[in-house]
Design an enzyme around this catalytic site. Structure first.
Site, mmCIF file in Angstrom:
data_model
loop_
_atom_site.group_PDB
_atom_site.id
_atom_site.type_symbol
_atom_site.label_atom_id
_atom_site.label_comp_id
_atom_site.label_asym_id
_atom_site.label_seq_id
_atom_site.Cartn_x
_atom_site.Cartn_y
_atom_site.Cartn_z
ATOM 1 N N TRP A 75 0.882 -1.173 0.000
ATOM 2 C CA TRP A 75 0.000 0.000 0.000
ATOM 3 C C TRP A 75 0.913 1.215 0.000
ATOM 4 O O TRP A 75 1.650 1.461 0.937
ATOM 5 C CB TRP A 75 -0.917 0.004 1.219
ATOM 6 C CG TRP A 75 -1.739 1.237 1.358
ATOM 7 C CD1 TRP A 75 -1.640 2.183 2.328
ATOM 8 C CD2 TRP A 75 -2.771 1.672 0.483
ATOM 9 N NE1 TRP A 75 -2.548 3.173 2.123
ATOM 10 C CE2 TRP A 75 -3.254 2.899 0.993
ATOM 11 C CE3 TRP A 75 -3.330 1.166 -0.692
ATOM 12 C CZ2 TRP A 75 -4.286 3.611 0.373
ATOM 13 C CZ3 TRP A 75 -4.351 1.877 -1.304
ATOM 14 C CH2 TRP A 75 -4.824 3.068 -0.774
ATOM 15 N N ASN A 100 7.264 -3.462 6.277
ATOM 16 C CA ASN A 100 5.951 -2.917 6.595
ATOM 17 C C ASN A 100 6.144 -1.815 7.623
ATOM 18 O O ASN A 100 6.604 -2.081 8.732
ATOM 19 C CB ASN A 100 5.033 -4.004 7.152
ATOM 20 C CG ASN A 100 3.705 -3.459 7.641
ATOM 21 O OD1 ASN A 100 3.216 -2.450 7.145
ATOM 22 N ND2 ASN A 100 3.118 -4.130 8.611
ATOM 23 N N GLY A 101 5.814 -0.582 7.265
ATOM 24 C CA GLY A 101 5.959 0.511 8.213
ATOM 25 C C GLY A 101 6.418 1.790 7.542
ATOM 26 O O GLY A 101 6.327 1.952 6.324
ATOM 27 N N GLU A 482 -27.068 6.932 15.099
ATOM 28 C CA GLU A 482 -26.595 5.606 14.723
ATOM 29 C C GLU A 482 -27.304 4.523 15.538
ATOM 30 O O GLU A 482 -27.662 3.463 15.001
ATOM 31 C CB GLU A 482 -25.079 5.521 14.920
ATOM 32 C CG GLU A 482 -24.461 4.164 14.637
ATOM 33 C CD GLU A 482 -24.625 3.678 13.213
ATOM 34 O OE1 GLU A 482 -24.366 2.490 12.969
ATOM 35 O OE2 GLU A 482 -25.025 4.483 12.331
ATOM 36 N N LYS A 486 -29.540 1.498 13.891
ATOM 37 C CA LYS A 486 -29.315 0.077 14.138
ATOM 38 C C LYS A 486 -30.604 -0.597 14.585
ATOM 39 O O LYS A 486 -30.925 -1.702 14.144
ATOM 40 C CB LYS A 486 -28.226 -0.121 15.221
ATOM 41 C CG LYS A 486 -26.827 0.247 14.798
ATOM 42 C CD LYS A 486 -26.166 -0.761 13.892
ATOM 43 C CE LYS A 486 -26.324 -0.428 12.437
ATOM 44 N NZ LYS A 486 -25.746 0.775 11.940
ATOM 45 N N GLU A 489 -33.106 -0.841 11.654
ATOM 46 C CA GLU A 489 -32.644 -1.722 10.581
ATOM 47 C C GLU A 489 -32.950 -3.188 10.854
ATOM 48 O O GLU A 489 -33.379 -3.914 9.950
ATOM 49 C CB GLU A 489 -31.125 -1.586 10.399
ATOM 50 C CG GLU A 489 -30.668 -0.400 9.578
ATOM 51 C CD GLU A 489 -29.154 -0.366 9.437
ATOM 52 O OE1 GLU A 489 -28.677 -0.104 8.318
ATOM 53 O OE2 GLU A 489 -28.453 -0.599 10.439
ATOM 54 N N HIS A 505 -39.326 21.184 21.506
ATOM 55 C CA HIS A 505 -39.726 21.787 20.236
ATOM 56 C C HIS A 505 -40.528 20.820 19.372
ATOM 57 O O HIS A 505 -40.592 20.993 18.156
ATOM 58 C CB HIS A 505 -38.504 22.293 19.484
ATOM 59 C CG HIS A 505 -37.786 23.396 20.186
ATOM 60 N ND1 HIS A 505 -38.240 24.701 20.179
ATOM 61 C CD2 HIS A 505 -36.674 23.396 20.952
ATOM 62 C CE1 HIS A 505 -37.421 25.456 20.894
ATOM 63 N NE2 HIS A 505 -36.455 24.682 21.379
ATOM 64 N N LYS A 603 -26.236 -4.850 1.660
ATOM 65 C CA LYS A 603 -25.009 -4.404 2.323
ATOM 66 C C LYS A 603 -24.392 -3.215 1.611
ATOM 67 O O LYS A 603 -23.999 -2.238 2.230
ATOM 68 C CB LYS A 603 -24.010 -5.563 2.390
ATOM 69 C CG LYS A 603 -22.722 -5.216 3.135
ATOM 70 C CD LYS A 603 -23.004 -4.913 4.594
ATOM 71 C CE LYS A 603 -21.767 -4.522 5.355
ATOM 72 N NZ LYS A 603 -22.066 -4.084 6.720
#
Length: 608
Positions: A75, A100-101, A482, A486, A489, A505, A603
């Protein structure tokens, strides 16, 4: 982030390396490569731009085989995706490495090595390590000691694997800030960035600790610690399934993914924080240029990802960055005013959300500085088409109701906020404090998950309800949104979220004894105001379900409360989202709905 794998055996290790790369491809997808010692003890290297499948085609054509080799899937951070920037990197024929790093002092080392006559063929920080090793090996023929001496000059986070024709019967690895495991076999040993890469060949693993250096042959593994002292590390038998996308012992994918959150949050942080500092180079090779110029942020997303963006707005505006957050389906159909120096940020689990992708494509003509995506799928369209991609590394999320994708998005957004805060004058001391709080987050989530049985009991009160109200203030209003999403859903209970201060209100008209009201009560400056709002609910007979910090004095009657402890303010919205996920899950179980595949939902929303 990158993935590394290596092996030394009495058999051909190339098939093991290729399978390992395939399993590590979630860690990097823009290029891949393999370096092996052939039968004449010469280094042979094959590299390719693109996915591991492209590399495999070249290896098959070359009929490559070896009993010692290393491999890498990349990456990009330093240098564009290209064959010359792909790993492994070599210094002549003397040494080959995978890494890696991030090497933070690579520029100084590169200048020093160039002055000594070394010629660089890539733009990466990794090639510096290869030449540094070759330079040391001019006077130090022991490759193990050469790696140790080289590590003393490196600043940053890294995991390295090194092979050399100078000693064709060993591989040397070292870990400093990035993970590395050793897989043990019968007269063969392997290394990789994670266990999953090596499950086809072994279940026995040594997890290297910070600063460990290992000398690996076919017959043995010798490890020295940070101080150079020989140490024994525990050999563990992995219980990880080779098929990550299986439910395992969990009843549903959603529950599995909720309980994976400590591990995946740690994965999101891996290689991005180290010793109290943010390693923003891990964001990608174009990130620094964009972040240096960013004065405003536009976030565009859908659904759960939109809620993550709303939390980030509070974080960004705390540090003086103007931020607007838009639902992608609305943003793409209106005229947008773009302030100078505005970064366009998209958030998506799949990276294929149609409205968000269309918004990104439409942004290209509107005068933005550039684009950044926060995403979980490295090969997705949003990742390919954005200037910078900050991967959440949550792994496959099968359940339609997003859980671990949401929390890892918040972690990534927190890292993004810290990177901008550093440009707004944040002190080193404050950076260390906030980074340490992020480092503690996986453990805090583990503690919250231990409340599962208590939350399951609380869910019984919702079994016969048809409506629910979620309240929150400040950055906890998006968390309330959120939580409501959930619940609706997967349980099909109608649920709405409101800022607690908005009750009077209009929403207060809905409150009665049949309307459960759910609220997070963190110990923050708005606490007393929220409690006052909850008094209004109790005065109308509403039933309260609260989640609070251990220090909060609620002062109400007739309510259910779960106490959460040891939560830092900077990461508290992430922690408080976990019990809301569990509540929705257990209510859905009581309702008898299809938790993983709720009606009418998919999904990844790839159509408008």
């Amino acid at each position: 982030m990158c993935g590394i794998v290596g092996g030394i055996a009495h058999r051909d290790v190339v098939p093991v390396l290729m399978e390992g790369l395939k399993r590590l491809e979630y860690r990097g997808y823009d290029s891949a490569g393999v370096a092996v010692l052939d039968e004449n003890q010469h280094l042979q290297r094959i590299r390719s731009v693109g996915k591991v499948s492209s590399l495999k085609g070249l290896i098959d054509q070359a009929d490559l085989s070896s009993k010692l080799g290393i491999a890498h899937t990349r990456w990009a951070t330093h240098g564009m995706p290209s064959e010359r920037n792909a790993h492994p990197h070599m210094s002549g024929e003397q040494v080959a490495i995978v890494h890696n790093g991030i090497i933070e002092n690579y520029a100084d080392l590169r200048e020093e090595l160039t002055d000594k006559g070394f010629v660089f063929t890539s733009e990466t920080d990794t090639e510096v390590i290869a030449h540094l090793l070759a330079d040391i090996m001019k006077s130090q023929t022991d490759i193990v000691e050469a790696v140790r001496l080289a590590s003393n000059k490196l600043i940053g986070a890294y995991a390295l694997a090194v092979v050399s024709p100078e000693d064709p019967d060993q591989m040397v690895v070292i870990r400093a800030g990035s993970p590395l495991v050793i897989g043990l076999g019968d007269d063969e040993n392997f290394i990789a960035s994670d266990v999953f890469a090596l499950l086809p060949v072994t279940q026995q693993f040594i997890f290297l600790e910070e600063g460990d250096l290992a000398h690996i042959t076919r017959e043995k593994v010798a490890i020295a610690d940070l101080h150079g002292q020989p140490v024994e590390r525990e050999v563990r038998t992995s219980q990880v399934s080779a098929a990550k996308a299986e439910k395992g012992p969990y009843r549903h994918y959603m529950l599995k993914e909720i309980f994976e959150q400590p591990a995946v949050i740690a994965e999101t942080l891996e290689g991005r924080i180290h010793k109290g500092r943010l390693l923003e180079e891990s964001f990608g090779h174009e990130a620094k240029t964009l972040l240096d110029k960013t004065r405003n942020v536009h976030i565009v997303a859908c659904g759960t990802s939109f809620h993550a963006g709303l939390v980030a707005r509070y974080w960004l505006e705390e540090i003086g960055i103007h931020c607007s957050v838009e639902v992608a389906s609305e943003f793409r159909y209106r005229e947008v005013v773009v302030p100078d120096d505005t970064l366009f940020v998209t958030i998506s689990q799949s990276g294929e959300t149609a409205d968000t992708l269309a918004a990104l494509r439409g942004s290209e003509s509107k005068g933005y500085l550039g684009s950044m995506v926060i995403c979980n799928v490295p090969e997705s369209s949003l990742v390919r088409e954005s200037n910078v991609a900050l991967m959440t590394r949550a792994g496959p999320e099968i359940g339609v109701a997003s859980t671990k994708a949401f929390t890892t998005q918040l972690v990534a957004l927190r890292l993004f906020t810290l990177a901008l805060a550093k440009r707004r004058g944040m002190s080193d001391e404050r950076e260390q404090e906030l980074v340490n709080e992020l480092h503690a987050l996986p453990r805090q989530v583990e503690v919250i998950l231990k409340l599962n049985d208590e939350i399951k009991s609380m869910a019984n009160a919702f079994a016969e309800r048809h409506h629910a109200l979620f309240l929150g203030r400040g950055c906890f209003y998006p968390i309330a949104m959120e939580g409501a999403l959930k619940l609706k859903e997967i349980s099909y209970i109608h649920a709405e979220a409101y800022p607690a201060g908005e009750l009077k209100h209009g929403p207060l008209a809905l409150v009665d004894a049949e309307m459960p009201v759910i609220c997070a009560l963190p110990d923050d400056p708005l606490l007393e105001k929220v409690i006052s709002n909850l008094q209004e609910v109790r005065a109308r007979g509403g039933e309260l379900f609260l989640f609070s910090d251990h220090s909060v004095k609620i002062g109400l009657d007739h309510y259910q409360n779960l106490t959460l402890s040891d939560i830092y303010p900077s990461t508290s919205p992430i922690v408080y989202s976990i019990p809301l996920q569990l509540l929705a899950y257990h209510v859905a179980i009581l309702k008898g709905t299809d938790v993983d595949q709720p009606r009418n939902l998919a999904k990844s929303v790839t159509v408008e």
